[in-house]
Structure formats: structure tokens, C-alpha cells
Design a protein around this motif. Structure first.
Motif, PDB file in Angstrom:
ATOM      1  N   ARG A  68       0.842  -1.326  -0.087  1.00  0.00           N
ATOM      2  CA  ARG A  68       0.216  -0.147   0.116  1.00  0.00           C
ATOM      3  C   ARG A  68       0.767   1.385   0.016  1.00  0.00           C
ATOM      4  O   ARG A  68       0.572   2.248  -0.691  1.00  0.00           O
ATOM      5  CB  ARG A  68      -0.792  -0.136   1.250  1.00  0.00           C
ATOM      6  CG  ARG A  68      -0.284  -0.007   2.525  1.00  0.00           C
ATOM      7  CD  ARG A  68      -1.259   0.271   3.575  1.00  0.00           C
ATOM      8  NE  ARG A  68      -0.730   0.243   4.887  1.00  0.00           N
ATOM      9  CZ  ARG A  68      -0.719  -0.543   6.061  1.00  0.00           C
ATOM     10  NH1 ARG A  68      -1.496  -1.961   5.861  1.00  0.00           N
ATOM     11  NH2 ARG A  68      -0.285  -0.323   7.184  1.00  0.00           N
ATOM     12  N   TYR A 139      -3.510   7.770   6.435  1.00  0.00           N
ATOM     13  CA  TYR A 139      -3.332   5.977   5.894  1.00  0.00           C
ATOM     14  C   TYR A 139      -3.197   5.059   7.124  1.00  0.00           C
ATOM     15  O   TYR A 139      -2.522   5.229   8.000  1.00  0.00           O
ATOM     16  CB  TYR A 139      -2.296   5.839   5.060  1.00  0.00           C
ATOM     17  CG  TYR A 139      -2.586   5.647   3.449  1.00  0.00           C
ATOM     18  CD1 TYR A 139      -3.301   6.458   2.781  1.00  0.00           C
ATOM     19  CD2 TYR A 139      -2.051   4.507   2.984  1.00  0.00           C
ATOM     20  CE1 TYR A 139      -3.467   6.293   1.471  1.00  0.00           C
ATOM     21  CE2 TYR A 139      -2.346   4.316   1.589  1.00  0.00           C
ATOM     22  CZ  TYR A 139      -3.116   5.379   0.984  1.00  0.00           C
ATOM     23  OH  TYR A 139      -3.493   5.129  -0.432  1.00  0.00           O
ATOM     24  N   GLN A 168      -6.930   5.814   3.747  1.00  0.00           N
ATOM     25  CA  GLN A 168      -7.324   4.255   3.516  1.00  0.00           C
ATOM     26  C   GLN A 168      -7.386   3.673   4.899  1.00  0.00           C
ATOM     27  O   GLN A 168      -6.414   4.140   5.977  1.00  0.00           O
ATOM     28  CB  GLN A 168      -6.101   3.706   2.717  1.00  0.00           C
ATOM     29  CG  GLN A 168      -6.401   2.375   2.470  1.00  0.00           C
ATOM     30  CD  GLN A 168      -5.166   1.669   1.721  1.00  0.00           C
ATOM     31  OE1 GLN A 168      -4.237   1.350   2.253  1.00  0.00           O
ATOM     32  NE2 GLN A 168      -5.426   1.432   0.388  1.00  0.00           N
ATOM     33  N   GLU A 233      -6.557  -2.921  -3.743  1.00  0.00           N
ATOM     34  CA  GLU A 233      -6.981  -2.197  -2.628  1.00  0.00           C
ATOM     35  C   GLU A 233      -7.702  -1.126  -2.849  1.00  0.00           C
ATOM     36  O   GLU A 233      -7.980  -0.718  -4.205  1.00  0.00           O
ATOM     37  CB  GLU A 233      -5.642  -1.603  -2.148  1.00  0.00           C
ATOM     38  CG  GLU A 233      -4.772  -0.689  -2.925  1.00  0.00           C
ATOM     39  CD  GLU A 233      -3.403  -0.289  -2.211  1.00  0.00           C
ATOM     40  OE1 GLU A 233      -3.573   0.495  -1.290  1.00  0.00           O
ATOM     41  OE2 GLU A 233      -2.618  -0.462  -2.659  1.00  0.00           O
ATOM     42  N   LEU A 235      -8.679   3.084  -2.193  1.00  0.00           N
ATOM     43  CA  LEU A 235      -8.260   4.376  -1.681  1.00  0.00           C
ATOM     44  C   LEU A 235      -9.398   5.306  -1.890  1.00  0.00           C
ATOM     45  O   LEU A 235     -10.020   5.483  -2.757  1.00  0.00           O
ATOM     46  CB  LEU A 235      -7.048   4.988  -2.305  1.00  0.00           C
ATOM     47  CG  LEU A 235      -6.566   6.407  -2.180  1.00  0.00           C
ATOM     48  CD1 LEU A 235      -6.260   6.511  -0.870  1.00  0.00           C
ATOM     49  CD2 LEU A 235      -5.685   6.684  -3.206  1.00  0.00           C
TER      50      LEU A 235
END
Length: 240
Positions: A68, A139, A168, A233, A235
Motif C-alpha cells: 500500500r 493512511y 485508507q 486495494e 483508496l
């Protein structure tokens, strides 16, 4: 091999020595992983493989970045969005080093003193004037915050109009799962996946909370990429 060497190093080498010489130790270990099958886009190391760690994530043995982190760096770099005043919560060490050398006003912060950072801001009471930051990087932070709506309101307050906040967390399908009665670390780990987490967001659930304070939101769903060690993933980019 990487995980075994890490365990041995932690057992025989004092923590202060490990921390001080982390970059050197990583460079030595990463020699074993040199190759041409993969590339870490942050440190530029070419690898024969990434390291699979305890949660199945892909770690660069040379700089220690997760998948990530590499994706975030790629997103920010290619988007050319790092300008003006930038607030970064709990920065990865390699990103801290990269961003400190950019021509920006970089505000790195970590409340628990676990990451390399220059400030120690409480995300629920950020000691900064309104409309100050052009970019905020948040994050894997909000899932640790009990009063997340206060934190989200603070992110909105200190972000400039037209600014962007990159957010995230771990996500699940369905609704947000949280239970304030779960306070024991072992119970939190069982319920939320980590002993210091207080909830598991859904994408729609977090988006709703962001919209509630005034953010507009953009959902980005990324696919995996074996060469760069990216995993699937999501975001959220929240804009003011």
C-alpha cells in the motif's frame, strides 16, 4: 529467510542498535533478494521476489515498504499532487525521507511515537489554523480512533478549499462494524483484526461519514500488479 533473520536479529541485537542501523541491515539482507522479476518503485531496488510477511502483504526487503505504501507513492508522484502544505499522519520511514526532500512544507506527525515524525498531533484536536493544508495523507489511522467523527471533522477543518485528503483503512463488505464495549486488546484483535483497532469500516460507511462533515469523495479501486508488488486495494480521496 527474511522473517527468520528478523526474529534472530531482534533476539540477539539491542533494539536501539537495530533502529540506528536499520538501513544498513536491510541493504545487507536485500542482497539475497536481488533480481529482475520485481521492482520497488520507492527505493528503486530490483528484486527476485518481495517478502511475504505475517499478514500476507508484500514487503520490500531493501526499504521496508508495504504494497500500500508503494501504491500511495505511485499515486501521489504520478498525480503530481504534493505541493504547498502537506500533512502526513504516521509516515512510513522511507516516505518520510522522500517527502522531507521535496520542495514542500512537510508536516509529519505520529501521536504514539511509533513512526519517524516531526510532530505529535492529536488527530481529534489538530493544533493548526483552519484551511491550512493543501494535501493530507491519512493512511491506516482512523480505525484506531474512538471518536472518528471528531477526527474527520478536524481533517475537514484544516484542509484548504480544493484540497485533497488521501484516506485508507482496512475495509469489509456490508456495514461498519464497531462496538465501544470491546476494550480488551485481545478481544479487539478478534473483533477488528488488530489489538489497537476499534472498528472495521466498509467503503460506503466511511464515505458516508466523510460526506457528513462536508467532504466530496472519490473511490479508487486498484488492481494487483505483480511486478511492483501492488495488491488489490481501495483508496478514498476526500476533497473540500
Amino acid at each position: 529467510m527474511y522473517n527468520s533473520l528478523k526474529r534472530i536479529a531482534k533476539f540477539i541485537i539491542p533494539k536501539s542498535v537495530l533502529k540506528k542501523n536499520e538501513s544498513l541491515f536491510r541493504r545487507i539482507i536485500s542482497i539475497k533478494y536481488s533480481g529482475n522479476n520485481h521492482l520497488c518503485n520507492i527505493c528503486g531496488k530490483k528484486l527476485n521476489q518481495f517478502v511475504i510477511i505475517y499478514d500476507k502483504d508484500l514487503l520490500c526487503p531493501n526499504c521496508g515498504c508495504r504494497s500500500r505504501t508503494r501504491r500511495l507513492y505511485d499515486t501521489l508522484k504520478n498525480g503530481k499532487v504534493l505541493n504547498g502544505n502537506v500533512l502526513h499522519f504516521s509516515p512510513n520511514k522511507i516516505l518520510y525521507s522522500k517527502f522531507k526532500n521535496l520542495d514542500i512544507e512537510y508536516f509529519s506527525t505520529d501521536f504514539e511515537h511509533e513512526f519517524t515524525a516531526d510532530y505529535c498531533y492529536d488527530i481529534t484536536a489538530i493544533p493548526i489554523d483552519d484551511n491550512f493544508f493543501d494535501v493530507i495523507i491519512c493512511y491506516h489511522v482512523l480505525e484506531h480512533i474512538e471518536d472518528d467523527m471528531k477526527a474527520i471533522s478536524e481533517l475537514y477543518r484544516v484542509l484548504k478549499p480544493s484540497g485533497s485528503c488521501y484516506i485508507q483503512t482496512p475495509f469489509k463488505d456490508g456495514e461498519i462494524y464497531e462496538d465501544s464495549s470491546i476494550t480488551n486488546p485481545a478481544d479487539r484483535e478478534k473483533a477488528f483484526g488488530q489489538k489497537d483497532h476499534v472498528r472495521i469500516y466498509s467503503v460506503k460507511g466511511l464515505e458516508s461519514r466523510l460526506n457528513k462533515v462536508g467532504f466530496s469523495t472519490e473511490i479508487n479501486n486498484y488492481k494487483s500488479n505483480a511486478y511492483f508488488g501492488y495488491k488489490e486495494e481501495t483508496l478514498i480521496i476526500a476533497k473540500k
